[in-house]
Design a protein around this motif. Structure first.
Motif, PDB file in Angstrom:
ATOM      1  N   GLY A   1       0.806  -1.209   0.000  1.00 57.29           N
ATOM      2  CA  GLY A   1       0.000   0.000   0.000  1.00 57.29           C
ATOM      3  C   GLY A   1       0.840   1.261   0.000  1.00 57.29           C
ATOM      4  N   PRO A   2       0.157   2.419  -0.113  1.00 55.42           N
ATOM      5  CA  PRO A   2       0.859   3.701  -0.222  1.00 55.42           C
ATOM      6  C   PRO A   2       1.622   4.048   1.057  1.00 55.42           C
ATOM      7  N   THR A   3       2.812   4.604   0.892  1.00 53.91           N
ATOM      8  CA  THR A   3       3.615   5.154   1.982  1.00 53.91           C
ATOM      9  C   THR A   3       4.252   6.434   1.436  1.00 53.91           C
ATOM     10  N   PRO A   4       4.855   7.240   2.307  1.00 58.85           N
ATOM     11  CA  PRO A   4       5.527   8.445   1.797  1.00 58.85           C
ATOM     12  C   PRO A   4       6.561   8.132   0.724  1.00 58.85           C
ATOM     13  N   ARG A   5       7.275   7.035   0.894  1.00 54.77           N
ATOM     14  CA  ARG A   5       8.318   6.721  -0.075  1.00 54.77           C
ATOM     15  C   ARG A   5       7.745   6.384  -1.440  1.00 54.77           C
ATOM     16  N   ASN A   6       6.734   5.522  -1.486  1.00 56.71           N
ATOM     17  CA  ASN A   6       6.250   5.041  -2.779  1.00 56.71           C
ATOM     18  C   ASN A   6       5.052   5.836  -3.302  1.00 56.71           C
ATOM     19  N   ALA A   7       4.795   6.987  -2.708  1.00 53.27           N
ATOM     20  CA  ALA A   7       3.618   7.778  -3.085  1.00 53.27           C
ATOM     21  C   ALA A   7       3.526   8.008  -4.592  1.00 53.27           C
ATOM     22  N   ALA A   8       4.659   8.264  -5.227  1.00 56.39           N
ATOM     23  CA  ALA A   8       4.646   8.554  -6.663  1.00 56.39           C
ATOM     24  C   ALA A   8       4.107   7.379  -7.465  1.00 56.39           C
ATOM     25  N   MET A   9       4.313   6.182  -6.940  1.00 56.58           N
ATOM     26  CA  MET A   9       3.854   4.989  -7.641  1.00 56.58           C
ATOM     27  C   MET A   9       2.333   4.905  -7.648  1.00 56.58           C
ATOM     28  N   PHE A  10       1.706   5.574  -6.702  1.00 56.05           N
ATOM     29  CA  PHE A  10       0.245   5.615  -6.652  1.00 56.05           C
ATOM     30  C   PHE A  10      -0.302   6.899  -7.265  1.00 56.05           C
ATOM     31  N   GLY A  11       0.585   7.683  -7.853  1.00 59.34           N
ATOM     32  CA  GLY A  11       0.171   8.917  -8.505  1.00 59.34           C
ATOM     33  C   GLY A  11      -0.228   8.656  -9.953  1.00 59.34           C
ATOM     34  N   PRO A  12      -0.350   9.733 -10.746  1.00 61.69           N
ATOM     35  CA  PRO A  12      -0.769   9.598 -12.138  1.00 61.69           C
ATOM     36  C   PRO A  12       0.248   8.816 -12.965  1.00 61.69           C
ATOM     37  N   PRO A  13      -0.218   8.082 -13.965  1.00 66.30           N
ATOM     38  CA  PRO A  13       0.694   7.356 -14.856  1.00 66.30           C
ATOM     39  C   PRO A  13       1.498   8.327 -15.723  1.00 66.30           C
ATOM     40  N   GLY A  14       2.611   7.823 -16.249  1.00 65.44           N
ATOM     41  CA  GLY A  14       3.451   8.675 -17.086  1.00 65.44           C
ATOM     42  C   GLY A  14       4.368   9.569 -16.277  1.00 65.44           C
ATOM     43  N   ARG A  15       4.416   9.335 -14.975  1.00 68.62           N
ATOM     44  CA  ARG A  15       5.355  10.083 -14.136  1.00 68.62           C
ATOM     45  C   ARG A  15       6.441   9.151 -13.615  1.00 68.62           C
ATOM     46  N   THR A  16       7.453   9.760 -12.998  1.00 67.16           N
ATOM     47  CA  THR A  16       8.571   8.978 -12.491  1.00 67.16           C
ATOM     48  C   THR A  16       8.322   8.531 -11.057  1.00 67.16           C
ATOM     49  N   TYR A  17       8.894   7.398 -10.710  1.00 63.28           N
ATOM     50  CA  TYR A  17       9.015   6.978  -9.313  1.00 63.28           C
ATOM     51  C   TYR A  17      10.491   6.656  -9.092  1.00 63.28           C
ATOM     52  N   VAL A  18      11.155   7.488  -8.305  1.00 65.64           N
ATOM     53  CA  VAL A  18      12.582   7.315  -8.035  1.00 65.64           C
ATOM     54  C   VAL A  18      12.760   6.858  -6.592  1.00 65.64           C
TER      55      VAL A  18
ATOM     56  N   GLY B   1      -3.438   5.721  -8.377  1.00 67.84           N
ATOM     57  CA  GLY B   1      -3.917   4.963  -7.239  1.00 67.84           C
ATOM     58  C   GLY B   1      -3.711   3.470  -7.372  1.00 67.84           C
ATOM     59  N   HIS B   2      -3.316   3.000  -8.559  1.00 63.74           N
ATOM     60  CA  HIS B   2      -3.187   1.558  -8.752  1.00 63.74           C
ATOM     61  C   HIS B   2      -1.893   0.995  -8.163  1.00 63.74           C
ATOM     62  N   GLY B   3      -0.785   1.709  -8.378  1.00 58.54           N
ATOM     63  CA  GLY B   3       0.479   1.230  -7.824  1.00 58.54           C
ATOM     64  C   GLY B   3       1.230   0.279  -8.731  1.00 58.54           C
ATOM     65  N   ALA B   4       1.364   0.652  -9.999  1.00 58.14           N
ATOM     66  CA  ALA B   4       2.131  -0.156 -10.963  1.00 58.14           C
ATOM     67  C   ALA B   4       3.250   0.681 -11.560  1.00 58.14           C
ATOM     68  N   GLY B   5       4.315   0.020 -11.971  1.00 59.31           N
ATOM     69  CA  GLY B   5       5.426   0.765 -12.539  1.00 59.31           C
ATOM     70  C   GLY B   5       6.391  -0.124 -13.291  1.00 59.31           C
ATOM     71  N   VAL B   6       7.287   0.537 -14.018  1.00 61.94           N
ATOM     72  CA  VAL B   6       8.317  -0.163 -14.784  1.00 61.94           C
ATOM     73  C   VAL B   6       9.684   0.369 -14.380  1.00 61.94           C
ATOM     74  N   LEU B   7      10.560  -0.536 -13.965  1.00 59.29           N
ATOM     75  CA  LEU B   7      11.928  -0.180 -13.596  1.00 59.29           C
ATOM     76  C   LEU B   7      12.820  -0.192 -14.836  1.00 59.29           C
ATOM     77  N   ILE B   8      13.538   0.919 -15.048  1.00 61.59           N
ATOM     78  CA  ILE B   8      14.479   0.990 -16.166  1.00 61.59           C
ATOM     79  C   ILE B   8      15.790   0.336 -15.724  1.00 61.59           C
ATOM     80  N   ARG B   9      16.122  -0.805 -16.295  1.00 65.41           N
ATOM     81  CA  ARG B   9      17.266  -1.593 -15.813  1.00 65.41           C
ATOM     82  C   ARG B   9      18.547  -1.392 -16.615  1.00 65.41           C
ATOM     83  N   ALA B  10      18.420  -1.047 -17.883  1.00 65.27           N
ATOM     84  CA  ALA B  10      19.636  -0.864 -18.690  1.00 65.27           C
ATOM     85  C   ALA B  10      19.334  -0.032 -19.922  1.00 65.27           C
ATOM     86  N   ILE B  11      20.341   0.741 -20.334  1.00 68.50           N
ATOM     87  CA  ILE B  11      20.230   1.622 -21.496  1.00 68.50           C
ATOM     88  C   ILE B  11      21.485   1.470 -22.346  1.00 68.50           C
ATOM     89  N   GLU B  12      21.279   1.490 -23.662  1.00 68.67           N
ATOM     90  CA  GLU B  12      22.425   1.546 -24.582  1.00 68.67           C
ATOM     91  C   GLU B  12      22.831   3.003 -24.719  1.00 68.67           C
TER      92      GLU B  12
END
Length: 186
Positions: free
Chosen positions: A51-68, A86-97
Motif C-alpha cells: 500500500g501507499p507510503t511516503p516513499r512510494n507515493a509517486a507509484m500511486f500517482g498519475p501514470p506517465g510520471r517517475t518513481y525514483v 492509485g493503482h500502484g504499478a510501474g516499470v523499472l528501467i534496468r539498462a540503457i544503450e
DNA sequence: CTTAGGATCGCCT
DNA sequence: GGCGATCCTAAGC
C-alpha cells in the motif's frame, strides 16, 4: 515509420515491453532502453504491494510520471508509473544503450567502458544524474525526452532480477541481442 | 527510539 | 560466488 506513443495507462508488463527500443534522455543525456522490469500491486516483489507510503507515493500517482527510489542506501533507480492513479504499478528501467552525452555519463560513472555505463538500474541512475529531485515528475516534462522506437523491435523476456518473491513472473524484458544488458537472459 | 532489511554495485577470492 | 558499503524506510515497541 514511427510507432504510436506509449500509453502509460496500460498494464505494466505491456508498458515494459513497449519501452524496449525507446530512447530516453534526461537533460540531453541517455540512449536506447534495452532492459526493463514490470511491477504491479498484488505483486509481492513490488514496492506498492503493502500500500501507499511516503516513499512510494509517486507509484500511486498519475501514470506517465517517475518513481525514483534509493536502493541499498546508495543507488538511485528510475521507474515509470503505469495504470490509473492509485493503482500502484510501474516499470523499472534496468539498462540503457548509451548514445547521447557519453562524456557526461563517463564523468558521472568514473568509467570509460561504454558497456558498463548504464548496465543495471543503479548505473542508469548514476549515468543519467537521477536523484530524489526527479521523483514524481512527468516524463513529458522539459527535463525528459522519451521517443518510441522508430521501427519493429525484437523483445525477449524472462524472470526478474534481484528479488526473492514472485520470481516466476516473467516480467523482465530486453532487447534481443543487445550487449548493453545488465546480465544475459536465461 | 530502535532496528531490520532492501527492485544494487564493485571488488574480492 | 560472496560480501561489504551505506542510508533510508517502515514497522515495532
Amino acid at each position: 515509420m514511427t510507432l504510436p506513443a506509449i500509453d502509460f495507462f496500460s498494464p505494466s508488463p505491456e508498458v515494459a515491453r513497449r519501452l524496449i527500443g525507446s530512447t530516453l534522455l534526461v537533460d540531453g543525456v541517455g540512449g536506447r532502453i534495452v532492459e526493463t522490469e514490470a511491477y504491479d500491486r498484488e505483486d509481492p516483489a513490488s514496492h506498492s504491494f503493502c500500500g501507499p507510503t511516503p516513499r512510494n507515493a509517486a507509484m500511486f500517482g498519475p501514470p506517465g510520471r517517475t518513481y525514483v527510489y534509493q536502493s541499498y542506501g546508495i543507488h538511485w533507480c528510475l521507474n515509470l508509473v503505469c495504470r490509473e492513479a492509485g493503482h500502484g504499478a510501474g516499470v523499472l528501467i534496468r539498462a540503457i544503450e548509451p548514445l547521447t552525452g557519453l562524456d557526461m555519463m563517463r564523468a558521472r560513472r568514473g568509467l570509460d567502458d561504454v558497456r558498463l555505463l548504464c548496465a543495471g538500474p543503479g548505473r542508469v541512475g548514476q549515468a543519467l544524474g537521477i536523484t530524489r529531485e526527479h521523483n514524481g515528475l512527468a516524463i513529458a516534462a522539459p527535463h525528459f525526452e522519451l521517443c518510441p522506437a522508430s521501427g519493429p523491435v525484437q523483445v525477449i523476456c524472462g524472470p526478474r532480477v534481484g528479488i526473492s518473491k514472485a520470481v516466476e513472473q516473467p516480467w523482465r524484458f530486453g532487447l534481443a541481442g543487445s550487449r548493453f544488458l545488465s546480465r544475459p537472459f536465461g
